[in-house]
Design a protein around this motif. Structure first.
Motif, PDB file in Angstrom:
ATOM      1  N   ASP A 178       0.849  -1.204   0.000  1.00 61.85           N
ATOM      2  CA  ASP A 178       0.000   0.000   0.000  1.00 61.85           C
ATOM      3  C   ASP A 178       0.884   1.254   0.000  1.00 61.85           C
ATOM      4  O   ASP A 178       0.994   1.958   1.019  1.00 61.85           O
ATOM      5  CB  ASP A 178      -0.897   0.019   1.257  1.00 61.85           C
ATOM      6  CG  ASP A 178      -1.847  -1.177   1.343  1.00 61.85           C
ATOM      7  OD1 ASP A 178      -1.917  -1.959   0.382  1.00 61.85           O
ATOM      8  OD2 ASP A 178      -2.521  -1.316   2.370  1.00 61.85           O
TER       9      ASP A 178
ATOM     10  N   LYS B 143      -0.347  -8.347  -1.060  1.00 57.36           N
ATOM     11  CA  LYS B 143      -1.686  -7.803  -1.290  1.00 57.36           C
ATOM     12  C   LYS B 143      -1.607  -6.306  -1.611  1.00 57.36           C
ATOM     13  O   LYS B 143      -1.646  -5.472  -0.712  1.00 57.36           O
ATOM     14  CB  LYS B 143      -2.559  -8.031  -0.041  1.00 57.36           C
ATOM     15  CG  LYS B 143      -3.995  -7.526  -0.195  1.00 57.36           C
ATOM     16  CD  LYS B 143      -4.813  -7.813   1.051  1.00 57.36           C
ATOM     17  CE  LYS B 143      -4.512  -6.925   2.206  1.00 57.36           C
ATOM     18  NZ  LYS B 143      -4.837  -5.496   2.014  1.00 57.36           N
TER      19      LYS B 143
ATOM     20  N   ASN C  35      -3.286  -3.081  -2.329  1.00 54.06           N
ATOM     21  CA  ASN C  35      -4.626  -2.502  -2.251  1.00 54.06           C
ATOM     22  C   ASN C  35      -4.745  -1.509  -3.409  1.00 54.06           C
ATOM     23  O   ASN C  35      -3.977  -0.541  -3.485  1.00 54.06           O
ATOM     24  CB  ASN C  35      -4.814  -1.814  -0.901  1.00 54.06           C
ATOM     25  CG  ASN C  35      -6.222  -1.285  -0.731  1.00 54.06           C
ATOM     26  OD1 ASN C  35      -6.763  -0.665  -1.641  1.00 54.06           O
ATOM     27  ND2 ASN C  35      -6.811  -1.521   0.412  1.00 54.06           N
TER      28      ASN C  35
ATOM     29  N   ASP D 290      -6.404  -6.408  -3.752  1.00 53.18           N
ATOM     30  CA  ASP D 290      -7.377  -5.965  -2.751  1.00 53.18           C
ATOM     31  C   ASP D 290      -8.184  -4.827  -3.373  1.00 53.18           C
ATOM     32  O   ASP D 290      -7.822  -3.665  -3.286  1.00 53.18           O
ATOM     33  CB  ASP D 290      -6.648  -5.514  -1.480  1.00 53.18           C
ATOM     34  CG  ASP D 290      -7.615  -5.140  -0.372  1.00 53.18           C
ATOM     35  OD1 ASP D 290      -8.833  -5.346  -0.539  1.00 53.18           O
ATOM     36  OD2 ASP D 290      -7.145  -4.656   0.672  1.00 53.18           O
TER      37      ASP D 290
ATOM     38  N   LYS E  75     -11.883  -5.009  -3.414  1.00 50.62           N
ATOM     39  CA  LYS E  75     -13.204  -4.979  -2.770  1.00 50.62           C
ATOM     40  C   LYS E  75     -14.313  -4.654  -3.770  1.00 50.62           C
ATOM     41  O   LYS E  75     -15.074  -3.700  -3.604  1.00 50.62           O
ATOM     42  CB  LYS E  75     -13.202  -3.999  -1.589  1.00 50.62           C
ATOM     43  CG  LYS E  75     -12.197  -4.399  -0.508  1.00 50.62           C
ATOM     44  CD  LYS E  75     -12.287  -3.557   0.731  1.00 50.62           C
ATOM     45  CE  LYS E  75     -11.319  -4.005   1.809  1.00 50.62           C
ATOM     46  NZ  LYS E  75      -9.891  -3.764   1.519  1.00 50.62           N
TER      47      LYS E  75
ATOM     48  N   THR F 138     -14.821  -7.211   9.197  1.00 50.03           N
ATOM     49  CA  THR F 138     -13.671  -6.364   8.888  1.00 50.03           C
ATOM     50  C   THR F 138     -13.053  -5.768  10.158  1.00 50.03           C
ATOM     51  O   THR F 138     -13.642  -5.820  11.243  1.00 50.03           O
ATOM     52  CB  THR F 138     -14.064  -5.263   7.880  1.00 50.03           C
ATOM     53  OG1 THR F 138     -15.137  -4.493   8.438  1.00 50.03           O
ATOM     54  CG2 THR F 138     -14.481  -5.859   6.553  1.00 50.03           C
ATOM     55  N   SER F 139     -11.867  -5.186  10.001  1.00 49.32           N
ATOM     56  CA  SER F 139     -11.072  -4.762  11.173  1.00 49.32           C
ATOM     57  C   SER F 139     -11.446  -3.376  11.697  1.00 49.32           C
ATOM     58  O   SER F 139     -11.037  -3.010  12.788  1.00 49.32           O
ATOM     59  CB  SER F 139      -9.586  -4.766  10.799  1.00 49.32           C
ATOM     60  OG  SER F 139      -9.339  -3.805   9.781  1.00 49.32           O
TER      61      SER F 139
ATOM     62  N   VAL G 241     -12.256 -12.611   4.655  1.00 47.07           N
ATOM     63  CA  VAL G 241     -11.537 -11.593   5.417  1.00 47.07           C
ATOM     64  C   VAL G 241     -12.126 -11.520   6.820  1.00 47.07           C
ATOM     65  O   VAL G 241     -13.340 -11.345   6.992  1.00 47.07           O
ATOM     66  CB  VAL G 241     -11.681 -10.194   4.760  1.00 47.07           C
ATOM     67  CG1 VAL G 241     -11.089  -9.109   5.668  1.00 47.07           C
ATOM     68  CG2 VAL G 241     -11.002 -10.165   3.395  1.00 47.07           C
TER      69      VAL G 241
ATOM     70  N   PRO H  42      -6.276  -9.092   8.076  1.00 48.35           N
ATOM     71  CA  PRO H  42      -5.526  -7.836   8.172  1.00 48.35           C
ATOM     72  C   PRO H  42      -5.737  -7.225   9.558  1.00 48.35           C
ATOM     73  O   PRO H  42      -6.676  -7.608  10.276  1.00 48.35           O
ATOM     74  CB  PRO H  42      -6.181  -6.950   7.109  1.00 48.35           C
ATOM     75  CG  PRO H  42      -7.531  -7.522   6.896  1.00 48.35           C
ATOM     76  CD  PRO H  42      -7.603  -8.893   7.482  1.00 48.35           C
TER      77      PRO H  42
ATOM     78  N   GLN I 263      -2.795  -1.439  13.027  1.00 51.19           N
ATOM     79  CA  GLN I 263      -4.135  -1.407  13.634  1.00 51.19           C
ATOM     80  C   GLN I 263      -4.192  -2.106  15.002  1.00 51.19           C
ATOM     81  O   GLN I 263      -5.241  -2.140  15.654  1.00 51.19           O
ATOM     82  CB  GLN I 263      -5.170  -2.031  12.697  1.00 51.19           C
ATOM     83  CG  GLN I 263      -5.345  -1.249  11.396  1.00 51.19           C
ATOM     84  CD  GLN I 263      -6.336  -1.926  10.454  1.00 51.19           C
ATOM     85  OE1 GLN I 263      -7.475  -2.198  10.824  1.00 51.19           O
ATOM     86  NE2 GLN I 263      -5.903  -2.193   9.242  1.00 51.19           N
TER      87      GLN I 263
ATOM     88  N   SER J   5       0.649  -4.171   6.430  1.00 54.77           N
ATOM     89  CA  SER J   5       1.067  -3.235   5.369  1.00 54.77           C
ATOM     90  C   SER J   5       1.997  -2.180   5.961  1.00 54.77           C
ATOM     91  O   SER J   5       3.219  -2.310   5.891  1.00 54.77           O
ATOM     92  CB  SER J   5      -0.158  -2.564   4.721  1.00 54.77           C
ATOM     93  OG  SER J   5      -1.078  -3.523   4.255  1.00 54.77           O
ATOM     94  N   ARG J   6       1.433  -1.142   6.597  1.00 49.19           N
ATOM     95  CA  ARG J   6       2.265  -0.013   7.062  1.00 49.19           C
ATOM     96  C   ARG J   6       3.354  -0.435   8.026  1.00 49.19           C
ATOM     97  O   ARG J   6       4.451   0.138   8.004  1.00 49.19           O
ATOM     98  CB  ARG J   6       1.355   1.043   7.722  1.00 49.19           C
ATOM     99  CG  ARG J   6       0.523   1.816   6.725  1.00 49.19           C
ATOM    100  CD  ARG J   6      -0.572   2.604   7.408  1.00 49.19           C
ATOM    101  NE  ARG J   6      -1.575   1.743   8.007  1.00 49.19           N
ATOM    102  CZ  ARG J   6      -2.622   2.162   8.710  1.00 49.19           C
ATOM    103  NH1 ARG J   6      -2.776   3.469   8.914  1.00 49.19           N
ATOM    104  NH2 ARG J   6      -3.498   1.317   9.207  1.00 49.19           N
TER     105      ARG J   6
HETATM  106  O1  LIG Z   1      -9.598  -6.446   2.769  1.00 45.06           O
HETATM  107  C1  LIG Z   1      -8.632  -6.018   3.417  1.00 45.06           C
HETATM  108  O2  LIG Z   1      -7.488  -6.321   3.105  1.00 45.06           O
HETATM  109  C2  LIG Z   1      -8.886  -5.276   4.656  1.00 45.06           C
HETATM  110  C3  LIG Z   1     -10.022  -5.635   5.367  1.00 45.06           C
HETATM  111  C4  LIG Z   1     -10.182  -5.179   6.678  1.00 45.06           C
HETATM  112  O3  LIG Z   1     -11.110  -5.556   7.369  1.00 45.06           O
HETATM  113  N1  LIG Z   1      -9.276  -4.329   7.190  1.00 45.06           N
HETATM  114  C5  LIG Z   1      -8.167  -3.914   6.494  1.00 45.06           C
HETATM  115  O4  LIG Z   1      -7.352  -3.167   7.053  1.00 45.06           O
HETATM  116  N2  LIG Z   1      -8.003  -4.325   5.186  1.00 45.06           N
HETATM  117  C6  LIG Z   1      -6.873  -3.826   4.366  1.00 45.06           C
HETATM  118  O5  LIG Z   1      -5.648  -4.353   4.915  1.00 45.06           O
HETATM  119  C7  LIG Z   1      -4.612  -3.369   4.873  1.00 45.06           C
HETATM  120  C8  LIG Z   1      -4.204  -3.036   6.300  1.00 45.06           C
HETATM  121  O6  LIG Z   1      -3.138  -2.157   6.319  1.00 45.06           O
HETATM  122  P1  LIG Z   1      -2.285  -1.825   7.647  1.00 45.06           P
HETATM  123  O7  LIG Z   1      -3.245  -1.400   8.685  1.00 45.06           O
HETATM  124  O8  LIG Z   1      -1.377  -0.711   7.185  1.00 45.06           O
HETATM  125  O9  LIG Z   1      -1.520  -3.065   8.018  1.00 45.06           O
HETATM  126  C9  LIG Z   1      -5.190  -2.191   4.089  1.00 45.06           C
HETATM  127  O10 LIG Z   1      -4.919  -2.395   2.712  1.00 45.06           O
HETATM  128  C10 LIG Z   1      -6.676  -2.310   4.338  1.00 45.06           C
HETATM  129  O11 LIG Z   1      -7.440  -1.744   3.298  1.00 45.06           O
END
Ligand SMILES: O=C(O)c1cc(=O)[nH]c(=O)n1[C@@H]1O[C@H](COP(=O)(O)O)[C@@H](O)[C@H]1O
Length: 272
Positions: free
Chosen positions: A22, A58, A60, A91, A93, A145-146, A184, A208, A213, A236-237
């Motif tokens: 990302d 992945k 996004n 990714d 969606k 989702t997260s 997910v 994720p 997060q 990711s980050r």
């Molecule tokens: O579908 C996803 O990957 C996704 C679903 C979810 O519930 N939460 C979530 O954070 N993501 C994706 O997972 C990645 C998380 O990134 P970081 O929080 O930087 O590790 C991003 O690309 C989000 O868009």
């Protein structure tokens, strides 16, 4: 990449790490901005440095789409650069009426040659089915989702006490098989993964939410691991921006390695 190949990679690398690609121009190290394609230059280093520890990547698509045509080109180059030994997840969606979903599926599976795509279940079976028709490809359906907004609908209970995400899992598991359908589930909902496993014991989960997060890898492994591991955990980050200097590749490698070591331990503890 099919399920047994994925499981084999996980066992070989002792890792179920998915690296989230990302990249944003505001955050990548400034010395890369003079490159012709800074996004691809960044991704290339991240992939080279983390490949020993990751079984999936992945990108996004939002991070590429935001840059216009050049971003799409960086995405194409990134997917092309990834070796066939890793699962390439777009990714995106997506999900729309069947006729339109077919075109989304073509765009991501045929044109971009991704192995998997994230899909929203909200429009129902006929919006997801076209993605599942592609031989050897995966649909990764959003279940729980997260983000905090998952409270709004996904955790909503009907009068029998069934939550919406549980209904999504129950109904959709017959749309595909454990060989072409994953879900997910956010790492920030570790305690809920046990409930998810009661409904879908055998499917792979894309999880994720560790790293930036704050989700717990330990909980994910404890509640989510099944006979075939059944987990891909994304960061990711936490990996991409471990350093903003010229050493960003090495810093990303260290972060990925740390996660892999935790995963190796959890495979010994919870693996069957
Ligand atoms: O579908 C996803 O990957 C996704 C679903 C979810 O519930 N939460 C979530 O954070 N993501 C994706 O997972 C990645 C998380 O990134 P970081 O929080 O930087 O590790 C991003 O690309 C989000 O868009």
């Amino acid at each position: 990449m099919n399920k047994s190949q994925l499981v084999e990679q996980i066992r070989q690398k002792q890792s179920y790490l998915c690296v989230g690609l990302d990249p944003s121009l505001e955050k990548i190290p400034s010395h890369l901005l003079k490159e012709k394609d800074p996004v691809f230059a960044f991704n290339k280093v991240i992939i080279d440095e983390t490949l020993d520890f990751a079984v999936a990547y992945k990108p996004n698509t939002a991070f590429y789409e935001a840059l216009g045509p050049s971003g799409w080109e960086s995405l194409e180059k990134t997917l092309e650069y990834l070796p066939s030994s890793v699962l390439k997840i777009a990714d995106a969606k997506r999900g729309d009426i069947g006729n339109t979903s077919t075109l989304y599926a073509k765009a991501f599976f045929e044109t971009l040659k991704a192995d998997a795509i994230t899909v929203a279940p909200y429009m129902g079976k006929d919006s997801v089915a076209p993605f599942l028709e592609f031989e050897g490809k995966w649909v990764i359906l959003l279940a729980l989702t997260s983000n905090t907004g998952s409270l709004d609908f996904q955790l909503f209970q009907d009068t029998s006490g069934t939550q919406l995400f549980e209904e999504v899992l129950k109904k959709s598991q017959t749309w595909g098989t454990v060989d072409n359908l994953m879900y997910v589930v956010g790492a920030t909902r570790g305690e809920k993964i046990a409930d998810v496993r009661k409904i879908i014991p055998d499917h792979f989960l894309l999880v994720p939410g560790v790293g930036a997060q704050g989700g717990s890898l330990q909980d994910v492994a404890k509640y989510g691991m099944n006979d075939n591991v059944g987990l891909l955990v994304n960061s990711s980050r936490g990996i991409l921006y471990a350093s903003s200097g010229v050493d960003f590749g090495k810093a990303a490698r260290n972060e990925a390695h740390k996660l892999q070591e935790e995963m190796e331990q959890s495979l010994q503890e919870y693996g069957r």
